[in-house]
Structure formats: structure tokens, C-alpha cells
Design an enzyme around this catalytic site. Structure first.
Site, PDB file in Angstrom:
ATOM      1  N   ASP A  68      -3.740 -19.686 -19.447  1.00  0.00           N
ATOM      2  CA  ASP A  68      -3.149 -18.363 -19.583  1.00  0.00           C
ATOM      3  C   ASP A  68      -2.112 -18.501 -20.677  1.00  0.00           C
ATOM      4  O   ASP A  68      -1.447 -19.465 -20.902  1.00  0.00           O
ATOM      5  CB  ASP A  68      -2.338 -18.332 -18.279  1.00  0.00           C
ATOM      6  CG  ASP A  68      -1.734 -16.816 -18.176  1.00  0.00           C
ATOM      7  OD1 ASP A  68      -2.095 -16.023 -18.705  1.00  0.00           O
ATOM      8  OD2 ASP A  68      -0.882 -16.485 -17.134  1.00  0.00           O
ATOM      9  N   GLU A 112      -9.819 -13.106 -22.434  1.00  0.00           N
ATOM     10  CA  GLU A 112      -8.732 -11.861 -22.127  1.00  0.00           C
ATOM     11  C   GLU A 112      -7.849 -11.842 -23.304  1.00  0.00           C
ATOM     12  O   GLU A 112      -7.383 -12.847 -23.865  1.00  0.00           O
ATOM     13  CB  GLU A 112      -7.821 -12.263 -20.965  1.00  0.00           C
ATOM     14  CG  GLU A 112      -6.876 -11.315 -21.038  1.00  0.00           C
ATOM     15  CD  GLU A 112      -6.182 -10.936 -19.326  1.00  0.00           C
ATOM     16  OE1 GLU A 112      -7.377 -11.085 -18.423  1.00  0.00           O
ATOM     17  OE2 GLU A 112      -5.085 -11.082 -19.198  1.00  0.00           O
TER      18      GLU A 112
END
Ligand code: ZN
Length: 483
Positions: free
Chosen positions: A152, A260
Site C-alpha cells: 500500500d 491501483e
């Protein structure tokens, strides 16, 4: 081994050829038990148990890698094809069992491992270790429906390589260091001058695609760029697009990775034009990404509900959702914990296709168990968190008001868990996790960490129930039925 307190997890029983596997609680630790020829592949101690030779193996990273080799369902997978995926960051490495028990019958793809570099550093953990925690939970629960692991908010090529080498299935590229924050309020003459400095082949091709053009997203939404908007947008985002496309070409392309694009950690709200420009440029460059995280209007602070006008959010969100739908990826909502008042809008306007990230509030549920089960430890944690708040706020933006937090000396043990229902206290406990988990005494031993793990290990079923309730509340608010 004290067989009186021993417990075998029934769903963890697996057989491969002549070898039997199961996980067990030996009274002190969770262990992997292996008997058969494959036992030699694992690190552990051989014991005789019910007249059978068994190798008892600690839940190490190395042993988890062997499990991943032998049982494919324990490897993180891409969530392509799933409408709803849910990031469930687990800072302690103890939450995944609860998360799996909650989602196992639902059409929700869990991303059980999810940490940023900042969170790794603040908790002294590694990507191997974060993934191993998820692997053991998946094996113990016999959860074969697939789960993800998200590197992340990664910023550099080296960070992406690190996460990929550890087997992560999702990469969230944080483009913030390539997004210019000084343009939005810059004068027109400055914008013109900077824009002139860009290579003409580049500006020529961009102008042919966007300048004075309009893109019809649907009957109600059209994206248009006038000259000033266009130049500003190019200057703010162009480097980020090059960065994201470069990482894709070198490291992601051709692999089964959920990519992402995160443009949420910026000073200003992402306009629909900016969102469209970034996404459309990436697509033009052949970048396949599964989700994009804009910065939405209002505030998504850690551990508390949405701050801002709900109808403004709805109007803004609808447009972002339409752009994502039209261009073919899902929106990703970061800092999604506790945003109950906007969840119905998110679910509705995306037609039930989105990614949401939660993390820190799984830690807060751990703190809740501590408040209930070990009041003295909670009091120490509470005082420490307040004393070290200024240090913690270097990393996190919150707007807590400590004067609203009740004086702990005046709160009885049975009411301590109420702090976990009060926004200001939640935020303070949320952002100080790193300091709490890494604080040491003068002799170098941990100030809180070992005791936190002891309490949570001893009261594991309470933690599981707290997590199911907490994340379950999120799913319910999103409109996902839990039965
Ligand atoms: Zn983010």
C-alpha cells in the site's frame, strides 16, 4: 505439551499424499503440526503425540513460505472479476482470522495483508512477516476463496520490487511525490511560463486530445478543458502519469497484479477533470489498472466518520464514479474506516463495484479488547498516547480535541472501553500505534508490545468477535447483507 489446554483448529486439517497438516494451540502458541514425509520440509521439533511422530513447527515466515508452495490457496491472488474488494490492514498480524470468519460466505474479496512502508516502519515489521500472518490465518480457517495482499502507498520502484518479490498481489502506487502542489494557486503567467517549458511534441499531442475538447461521460456529465484548466492539470499531474506508466511497463505489465493508482494524498481535492485526465492518459499509454483513488471532497480522517457536507460528497462522488465506470476500473476509497454516513452513497453510485481500505480501526478494536480485559495496561497505553501525540501527528493529519477526552484518573475500569467510542480518543489511540508498539524500556525490552500480544492472544475470541462486529458494521452500512 499440556494436552489439557491443547486445541486443534478443525478447519486447518489438510492432507497431501501421506502427510497430514493441522494447526493447533499448544497452550502458549499457535503452531503448525505436520506428520508424514513432507514434515522434513519444515522447521520444527519432532514429538511423539498419540503414538504418532509429529513435527511441531512455529509460525515463522520460512514455514509460511513452504505452506504457500504446497497449498496454492494460501497465496495472495488478484481480485480481478470481483466487484467488491476490501482492504483489511492488520498492524498486529492477529486480525485476519476474524476478518476471514466475517467475509467467508460473502461476495467480498478480502485483502488481508495491506501495509504501507510507513506502517511497516512504524510497527517494525516486514512485508514477509505481514504476509505470513495472513497465510497462517488462511490456512487455519481453511479459507480457499482467495485473498489479496496490498503493497500500500508505495512510492518508488524499489518499494514496488520489494512487495512483488514477497508475493504481494496488489500494488498501490502513491503518486503524491510526482504531483505538483504549487500549481493550483499559481498565477496565470506562471502557469503559462511553466507550460511553455514542456517539450512541444508532448504539449502538441496533449492539446490535440484535451484542449477545447469535450468528453461525454454519460447524459449528465461532460468533461471539458478550457485553456487555463488544461495547462494547470497537465503541470500538476504529468509527472505522476509518467511515473505510474513507467512502473507499470517495467514491473506490472503481463503479471496478474492489481494495480491501483493513488492520487489521494495531495493538498487539493481531485477535480473530475483531473481524474479523467490522469486515467485517460494512463489508458492511452496502455496502462491497465484495476482501481484509482482520487482525493474526494470533504475529509476522510483516520478512525472517524466522514467530515463534510453529505450532499456535496454525493454530487462529487457521482461524477468520479461515472468516470471510473466509463473508463473501466473501480474507485478506491482510502481511509475508509468508519465512514458510515457516506457508505450507502459509495455502494449505490458505483453499482456495488469498489475497493475500500480500512486498517487502523482493526488496531482500535484490539485496544478495545485491552480496555475490557486488562484495565491497567489500557491506562498505561492511554497516558502514553496522550503524552506522545505531538510525535505521532508528524505522520497523520487529525483534528482531535484532547480537552474532550475524559480524564482517565476519573474513569472506572468498566467504562474504559467507552474511550473507543469517542472520536477524539479514537484518533489519539489510532495515530500513536507505532510509538506504542515500538516503545522500549531502559533495558531494551518492549514497554507495551509483548503485553499487548499477550492480552490479545489470551483473549483471541474476544478480538475475533470485536472485529466481526466492527467490520460487519461497515459491510452492513454499505448495503451488504451479512447472512
Ligand atoms: Zn491513501
Amino acid at each position: 505439551m499440556n494436552t489439557n489446554v491443547m486445541h486443534i483448529y478443525p478447519k486447518s486439517k489438510h492432507t497431501l499424499g501421506d502427510t497430514e497438516f493441522y494447526m493447533m494451540w499448544d497452550g502458549l502458541h499457535n503452531m503448525l503440526a505436520v506428520s508424514g514425509s513432507l514434515a522434513l520440509q519444515f522447521e520444527g521439533d519432532d514429538v511423539s503425540f498419540d503414538g504418532k511422530e509429529v513435527r511441531l513447527c512455529p509460525l515463522t515466515v520460512e514455514n509460511s513460505k513452504m505452506i504457500r508452495q504446497l497449498f496454492d490457496f494460501t497465496n495472495p491472488k488478484s481480485h480481478k472479476g470481483h466487484n467488491i474488494s476490501f482492504g483489511l490492514g492488520d498492524r498486529l498480524g492477529l486480525a485476519s482470522v476474524g476478518h476471514i470468519q466475517l467475509v467467508r460466505e460473502l461476495d467480498v474479496f478480502p485483502v488481508l495483508a495491506q501495509q504501507s512502508m510507513r506502517e511497516l516502519n512504524l510497527t517494525n515489521r516486514t512485508y514477509d512477516d505481514v504476509l505470513a500472518s495472513a497465510v497462517w490465518a488462511v490456512f487455519r480457517e481453511g479459507y480457499t476463496k482467495g485473498y489479496g495482499a496490498d503493497g500500500d502507498h508505495l512510492k518508488t520502484q524499489d518499494e514496488v520490487i520489494y512487495a512483488l518479490e514477497c508475493g504481494y498481489s496488489m500494488i498501490t502506487l502513491d503518486c503524491s511525490e510526482h504531483i505538483r502542489n504549487d500549481i493550483t494557486d499559481a498565477s496565470k503567467s506562471k502557469v503559462d511560463a511553466l507550460y511553455k517549458g514542456l517539450p512541444t511534441e508532448l504539449t502538441y499531442s496533449l492539446e490535440s486530445r484535451y484542449l477545447n475538447k469535450s468528453y461525454q461521460i454519460d447524459n449528465d456529465v461532460t468533461i471539458e478543458f478550457d485553456e487555463t484548466d488544461f495547462k494547470r492539470t497537465v503541470l500538476v499531474y504529468y509527472d505522476a502519469i509518467i511515473h505510474a506508466a513507467g512502473i507499470y511497463d517495467e514491473l506490472i505489465k503481463g503479471k496478474s497484479i492489481d494495480y491501483e493508482i493513488s492520487i489521494d494524498e495531495t493538498l487539493s481535492v481531485t477535480s473530475p477533470q483531473s481524474h479523467f485526465f490522469v486515467a485517460n492518459e494512463l489508458i492511452t499509454r496502455g496502462v491497465e489498472f484495476s482501481s484509482l483513488a482520487p482525493r474526494f471532497i470533504g475529509q476522510f480522517q483516520k478512525g472517524i466518520d466522514y467530515i463534510g457536507d453529505i450532499s456535496d460528497f454525493k454530487n462529487d462522488f457521482i461524477v468520479h464514479a461515472k468516470i471510473a465506470k466509463k473508463l473501466g476500473y473501480r474507485l478506491s476509497i482510502h481511509s475508509g474506516s468508519d465512514k458510515f454516513s457516506v457508505f450507502p452513497i459509495i455502494h449505490e453510485e458505483t453499482d456495488g463495484k469498489y475497493h475500500i481500505k480500512t486498517a487502523g480501526t482493526n488496531w482500535l478494536e484490539a485496544v478495545r479488547v485491552i480496555a475490557e480485559q486488562s484495565p491497567e495496561l489500557y491506562r498505561e497505553i492511554h497516558r502514553f498516547a496522550l503524552e506522545h501525540l505531538v510525535e505521532a501527528k508528524v505522520y497523520y493529519q487529525i483534528t482531535e480535541d484532547v480537552s474532550k477526552i475524559a480524564d482517565i484518573e476519573k474513569v472506572s475500569d468498566k467504562d474504559l472501553s467507552k474511550y473507543l467510542d469517542q472520536d477524539d480518543a479514537r484518533q489519539v489511540l489510532h495515530v500513536t500505534y507505532g510509538l506504542l508498539l515500538t516503545a522500549t524500556k531502559d533495558d531494551g525490552t518492549s514497554l507495551f508490545r509483548d503485553r499487548i500480544y499477550d492480552v490479545l492472544t489470551k483473549h483471541e475470541s474476544d478480538y475475533i468477535e470485536a472485529l466481526k462486529k466492527h467490520i460487519g458494521k461497515h459491510l452492513t452500512a454499505l448495503g451488504i447483507s451479512l447472512v
